[in-house]
Design a protein around this motif. Structure first.
Motif, short mmCIF file in Angstrom:
data_model
loop_
_atom_site.label_atom_id
_atom_site.label_comp_id
_atom_site.label_asym_id
_atom_site.label_seq_id
_atom_site.Cartn_x
_atom_site.Cartn_y
_atom_site.Cartn_z
N LEU A 110 3.75 0.65 2.61
CA LEU A 110 3.46 -0.28 3.70
C LEU A 110 3.21 -1.67 3.14
O LEU A 110 2.63 -1.82 2.05
CB LEU A 110 2.22 0.16 4.47
CG LEU A 110 2.44 1.36 5.42
CD1 LEU A 110 2.31 2.67 4.65
CD2 LEU A 110 1.44 1.32 6.57
N THR B 107 1.53 -5.27 4.33
CA THR B 107 0.74 -5.99 5.33
C THR B 107 0.61 -7.45 4.92
O THR B 107 0.16 -7.74 3.80
CB THR B 107 -0.68 -5.39 5.46
OG1 THR B 107 -0.56 -4.01 5.80
CG2 THR B 107 -1.47 -6.11 6.55
N THR C 95 -6.34 -6.09 7.35
CA THR C 95 -6.59 -5.29 6.16
C THR C 95 -8.07 -4.95 6.06
O THR C 95 -8.92 -5.62 6.65
CB THR C 95 -6.21 -6.04 4.86
OG1 THR C 95 -7.01 -7.22 4.76
CG2 THR C 95 -4.74 -6.41 4.83
N PHE D 282 0.84 -1.21 0.00
CA PHE D 282 0.00 0.00 0.00
C PHE D 282 0.87 1.25 0.00
O PHE D 282 1.83 1.35 0.76
CB PHE D 282 -0.91 0.00 1.24
CG PHE D 282 -1.76 1.22 1.34
CD1 PHE D 282 -2.85 1.39 0.50
CD2 PHE D 282 -1.48 2.22 2.26
CE1 PHE D 282 -3.65 2.53 0.58
CE2 PHE D 282 -2.27 3.37 2.35
CZ PHE D 282 -3.35 3.52 1.50
N VAL D 283 0.51 2.21 -0.86
CA VAL D 283 1.25 3.47 -0.99
C VAL D 283 0.40 4.59 -0.39
O VAL D 283 -0.69 4.87 -0.88
CB VAL D 283 1.58 3.74 -2.47
CG1 VAL D 283 2.06 5.16 -2.67
CG2 VAL D 283 2.62 2.74 -2.96
N PRO E 178 -4.13 -1.28 4.70
CA PRO E 178 -3.72 -1.86 5.99
C PRO E 178 -4.59 -1.35 7.14
O PRO E 178 -5.08 -0.22 7.11
CB PRO E 178 -2.28 -1.35 6.18
CG PRO E 178 -1.86 -0.80 4.86
CD PRO E 178 -3.11 -0.36 4.16
N GLN F 227 -4.81 11.43 1.87
CA GLN F 227 -5.65 10.42 1.22
C GLN F 227 -7.07 10.34 1.77
O GLN F 227 -7.28 10.41 2.99
CB GLN F 227 -5.02 9.03 1.35
CG GLN F 227 -3.82 8.82 0.45
CD GLN F 227 -3.25 7.43 0.57
OE1 GLN F 227 -3.12 6.90 1.67
NE2 GLN F 227 -2.91 6.83 -0.56
#
Lengths: 134, 134, 134
Positions: free
Chosen positions: B128, B130, C36, B40-41, C100, C112
């Motif tokens: 990230l 996960t 998640t 994840f960005v 996440p 975001q």
């Protein structure tokens, strides 16, 4: 947890193959009742998407638009293999989709189907289905 | 369950940084054997994709096509910061990808690598990872 | 594991509705601390994306660029319903995003927000939020 691999055969350069039934099967086989299912394509010139399966013209139009956005031949391409458009389409459509699983079933909207997207066929391809939860 | 944060430094406006090794490390460190890994960005002008790492021209061509689809300057843009193209590329490529983990390893196809996509660099960035499963 | 369904009402043909608060609520309600969260859109002419919510011009510009990439009218379209552009946008933006969850909260970058993307409104729509982990 449960990952299952499926083979898929494509027959033209650009093609969307409905793989919904096989994803449903993988979810059922996993025994998972509540969780998620991830469909993953291990190729760099293919992808996975979710879209309508009622009218085949929708698939035609999606592939036609992608071809218009990312033409097969373009001056900027440097990759000598000649399939840069297929790589770009793969990154635009994506090679991974995750859907909910409830009551032991993948949740799909009324008009939704899961499609393997071929952008550099015909080829023998594969996709993986991972079900998580309990 | 296990979420790990990584830093990445970009050096040009548009760039794809191969982060495959770090994702592999995060999966190994999690101890998860069967499940999924999500990259994840947490940025709105960057993304994450999976594509070929054998020929660097593929990365060049993907970035060139994205730049052609979403030009940096366009009459329709109203955002005064001037980086609307980067925001649009972020939503087209996406900021999240989920892959299978089997036998303690992230599953990737032969030619696949995981790329952090910079669309408004150079900058200091993060992503990230996960890992879920057991 | 926990899947929750939310309704969303759209008011124009192309629109991005900020659904961040509802996703945060679903994560809190799930009691999951580490894992998640997947946001899934069960429609074929809508999608879900993550992008900036500080300046509303960013949303305007993303929708304007998508409309430029995938024009509403195009000679190649064969689907008689007339909304092929919306189907194509759905496959480009995607109908599923996974983020996440750490310390009981969905992780988002500073700028975001999670957006429901309408591409063929106005309509009554829905989205699903699945939280996995423990």
């Amino acid at each position: 947890m449960h990952t299952q691999r499926f083979e898929v055969r494509t027959h033209t350069r650009d093609e969307m193959v409905d793989i919904t039934d096989r994803v449903h099967q993988a979810v059922a086989a996993s025994g998972v009742k509540e969780g998620t299912v991830t469909v993953f394509v291990p190729h760099t010139t293919a992808g996975v998407t979710i879209n309508e399966n009622a009218d085949p013209d929708v698939v035609h139009d999606i592939l036609a638009v992608l071809d218009r956005i990312v033409p097969w031949r373009l001056d900027v391409y440097e990759h000598t293999e000649g399939n840069s458009a297929a790589h770009a389409k793969s990154s635009i459509v994506g090679c991974s989709k995750t859907l909910p699983v409830t009551a032991g079933q993948m949740v799909l909207g009324t008009w939704q189907a899961v499609y393997f997207c071929e952008f550099d066929g015909p080829r023998g391809r594969a996709f993986l289905v991972t079900v998580t939860g309990r």
